[in-house]
Design a protein around this motif. Structure first.
Motif, PDB file in Angstrom:
ATOM      1  N   ALA A  21       0.831  -1.206   0.000  1.00  0.00           N
ATOM      2  CA  ALA A  21       0.000   0.000   0.000  1.00  0.00           C
ATOM      3  C   ALA A  21       0.865   1.256   0.000  1.00  0.00           C
ATOM      4  N   GLY A  22       1.986   1.203   0.726  1.00  0.00           N
ATOM      5  CA  GLY A  22       2.893   2.340   0.735  1.00  0.00           C
ATOM      6  C   GLY A  22       3.490   2.605  -0.635  1.00  0.00           C
ATOM      7  N   MET A  23       3.884   1.533  -1.339  1.00  0.00           N
ATOM      8  CA  MET A  23       4.440   1.706  -2.675  1.00  0.00           C
ATOM      9  C   MET A  23       3.391   2.225  -3.651  1.00  0.00           C
ATOM     10  N   VAL A  24       2.171   1.714  -3.525  1.00  0.00           N
ATOM     11  CA  VAL A  24       1.084   2.206  -4.374  1.00  0.00           C
ATOM     12  C   VAL A  24       0.826   3.675  -4.086  1.00  0.00           C
ATOM     13  N   SER A  25       0.869   4.056  -2.798  1.00  0.00           N
ATOM     14  CA  SER A  25       0.651   5.446  -2.409  1.00  0.00           C
ATOM     15  C   SER A  25       1.700   6.361  -3.033  1.00  0.00           C
ATOM     16  N   ILE A  26       2.974   5.936  -2.999  1.00  0.00           N
ATOM     17  CA  ILE A  26       4.042   6.746  -3.583  1.00  0.00           C
ATOM     18  C   ILE A  26       3.797   6.977  -5.071  1.00  0.00           C
ATOM     19  N   GLN A  27       3.407   5.918  -5.774  1.00  0.00           N
ATOM     20  CA  GLN A  27       3.199   6.053  -7.216  1.00  0.00           C
ATOM     21  C   GLN A  27       1.937   6.849  -7.537  1.00  0.00           C
ATOM     22  N   CYS A  28       0.917   6.735  -6.698  1.00  0.00           N
ATOM     23  CA  CYS A  28      -0.269   7.585  -6.882  1.00  0.00           C
ATOM     24  C   CYS A  28       0.094   9.047  -6.656  1.00  0.00           C
ATOM     25  N   GLY A  29       0.995   9.284  -5.695  1.00  0.00           N
ATOM     26  CA  GLY A  29       1.477  10.641  -5.488  1.00  0.00           C
ATOM     27  C   GLY A  29       2.220  11.157  -6.702  1.00  0.00           C
ATOM     28  N   ALA A  30       3.017  10.295  -7.340  1.00  0.00           N
ATOM     29  CA  ALA A  30       3.738  10.695  -8.549  1.00  0.00           C
ATOM     30  C   ALA A  30       2.760  10.983  -9.689  1.00  0.00           C
ATOM     31  N   VAL A  31       1.704  10.186  -9.778  1.00  0.00           N
ATOM     32  CA  VAL A  31       0.679  10.415 -10.806  1.00  0.00           C
ATOM     33  C   VAL A  31       0.003  11.769 -10.581  1.00  0.00           C
ATOM     34  N   SER A 219       2.996  10.830  -1.206  1.00  0.00           N
ATOM     35  CA  SER A 219       4.372  10.493  -1.568  1.00  0.00           C
ATOM     36  C   SER A 219       5.309  10.370  -0.376  1.00  0.00           C
ATOM     37  N   SER A 220       4.961  10.953   0.762  1.00  0.00           N
ATOM     38  CA  SER A 220       5.885  10.959   1.893  1.00  0.00           C
ATOM     39  C   SER A 220       5.236  10.503   3.196  1.00  0.00           C
ATOM     40  N   ALA A 221       4.259  11.261   3.682  1.00  0.00           N
ATOM     41  CA  ALA A 221       3.722  11.007   5.020  1.00  0.00           C
ATOM     42  C   ALA A 221       3.075   9.626   5.134  1.00  0.00           C
ATOM     43  N   LEU A 222       2.168   9.290   4.222  1.00  0.00           N
ATOM     44  CA  LEU A 222       1.466   8.004   4.299  1.00  0.00           C
ATOM     45  C   LEU A 222       2.397   6.816   4.062  1.00  0.00           C
ATOM     46  N   PRO A 223       3.194   6.800   2.984  1.00  0.00           N
ATOM     47  CA  PRO A 223       4.083   5.634   2.790  1.00  0.00           C
ATOM     48  C   PRO A 223       5.110   5.485   3.901  1.00  0.00           C
ATOM     49  N   MET A 228       6.800   1.923   8.320  1.00  0.00           N
ATOM     50  CA  MET A 228       7.094   1.644   9.725  1.00  0.00           C
ATOM     51  C   MET A 228       6.301   0.430  10.212  1.00  0.00           C
ATOM     52  N   VAL A 229       5.046   0.336   9.775  1.00  0.00           N
ATOM     53  CA  VAL A 229       4.222  -0.830  10.113  1.00  0.00           C
ATOM     54  C   VAL A 229       4.823  -2.094   9.511  1.00  0.00           C
ATOM     55  N   ALA A 230       5.265  -2.003   8.256  1.00  0.00           N
ATOM     56  CA  ALA A 230       5.825  -3.170   7.571  1.00  0.00           C
ATOM     57  C   ALA A 230       7.114  -3.643   8.240  1.00  0.00           C
ATOM     58  N   LEU A 231       7.963  -2.715   8.647  1.00  0.00           N
ATOM     59  CA  LEU A 231       9.247  -3.076   9.242  1.00  0.00           C
ATOM     60  C   LEU A 231       9.087  -3.815  10.571  1.00  0.00           C
ATOM     61  N   ARG A 232       7.969  -3.585  11.242  1.00  0.00           N
ATOM     62  CA  ARG A 232       7.748  -4.287  12.513  1.00  0.00           C
ATOM     63  C   ARG A 232       7.432  -5.758  12.301  1.00  0.00           C
TER      64      ARG A 232
END
Length: 294
Positions: A21-31, A219-223, A228-232
């Motif tokens: 979801a974070g990666m999708v969020s970053i790319q949606c931000g780029a779009v 692109s920043s805050a949400l991803p 951080m959730v994923a790393l746990r």
């Protein structure tokens, strides 16, 4: 009685889902950012993204509560300058490049950092695969290639990403929240003159500010929060392997939202770079011989 096997099988899905979801969020931000280019240009969008991200991180981490040594300030300044240049050059690249290939070329930066400490023969295979992918994307690959200026900007973003990793490792020895918030503030200071010179007062139009804030969140805050959730819940190896899928996610997002269609050769190039990134991440983790992540 709860179904233990089902709970155990589902447990990894949350961190994996968060990272995807974070990666999708970053790319949606780029779009979304690409849609703002006709209004304030790529440099103006960079200022909006980095500026709003800095304000959010400063509000969350409040770095002024801790003193900062001069040596640490220098490390953060280099980290922030690399971050600002990376964002600026990437947005300049996607003015003329499809999103997927631009992200794939930018991935040459972290690949180069990982491969710089390589000593295993198998890693040379990953180098060859990455080079093949880049060659297929470069204008020299034949007619219908990508825009040379866009490729140059993407390669510049790759270099900035590599420097961001190197300087980020040094800045990471400082308090994490302080380093990332002051680093983003430095990035905003670096890109602000360029963006303001191009966009001028158009940068402060209410609708533009709202859309720019949306770019910063996506692109920043949400991803960042989702990572951080994923790393746990994921080992660093699994995290790195999954993160390597980002060029493919970028290409898919651009195809769905922007209608950017890649040629078969360009899809093959993206696949080569993704595979090289997955390979070097996995083999690098084994080479380190570290204990399993907690």
């Amino acid at each position: 009685m709860p179904d233990v096997s089902r709970d155990g099988a589902a447990a990894p899905l949350l961190p994996v889902g968060a990272l995807v979801a974070g990666m999708v969020s970053i790319q949606c931000g780029a779009v979304l950012a690409k849609g703002l280019f006709p209004v304030v240009g790529a440099t103006g969008v960079t200022v909006l993204r980095v500026g709003f991200s800095a304000l959010i991180l400063l509000a969350v981490w409040r770095p002024w509560r801790r003193s900062l040594r001069l040596r640490d300030a220098g490390a953060i300044a280099l980290y922030g300058a690399a971050l600002g240049c990376m964002n600026l050059l990437f947005y300049l690249s996607i003015r003329t490049l499809p999103l997927g290939p631009a992200v794939a070329i930018e991935f040459a930066g972290p690949l180069a950092v990982a491969l710089s400490v390589s000593r295993r023969r198998v890693d040379f295979a990953w180098i060859g695969l990455a080079v093949l992918g880049l060659w297929l994307l470069l204008p020299v690959a034949g007619p219908g290639g990508l825009d040379p200026a866009g490729v140059a900007y993407a390669l510049g973003a790759a270099l900035a990403w590599a420097l961001y990793i190197v300087f980020g490792q040094r800045a990471g020895r400082i308090d994490g929240g302080q380093a990332v918030s002051l680093g983003m503030l430095t990035a905003a200071i670096v890109v602000a003159p360029v963006g303001l010179a191009q966009a001028g007062t158009d940068l402060f139009a209410p609708q533009t500010l709202v859309l720019g804030f949306g770019v910063a969140i996506l692109s920043s805050a949400l991803p960042y929060s989702l990572e951080m959730v994923a790393l746990r819940g994921l080992t660093r190896q699994v995290f790195g392997v999954l993160l390597s899928l980002e060029p493919a996610i970028a290409a898919l997002a651009a195809a769905v939202v922007l209608g950017e269609r890649l040629t078969p050769a360009q899809w093959l190039a993206v696949a080569c770079i993704v595979a090289a990134s997955v390979g070097i991440t996995a083999s690098g983790r084994r080479r380190a011989g570290a204990a399993p992540d907690p």
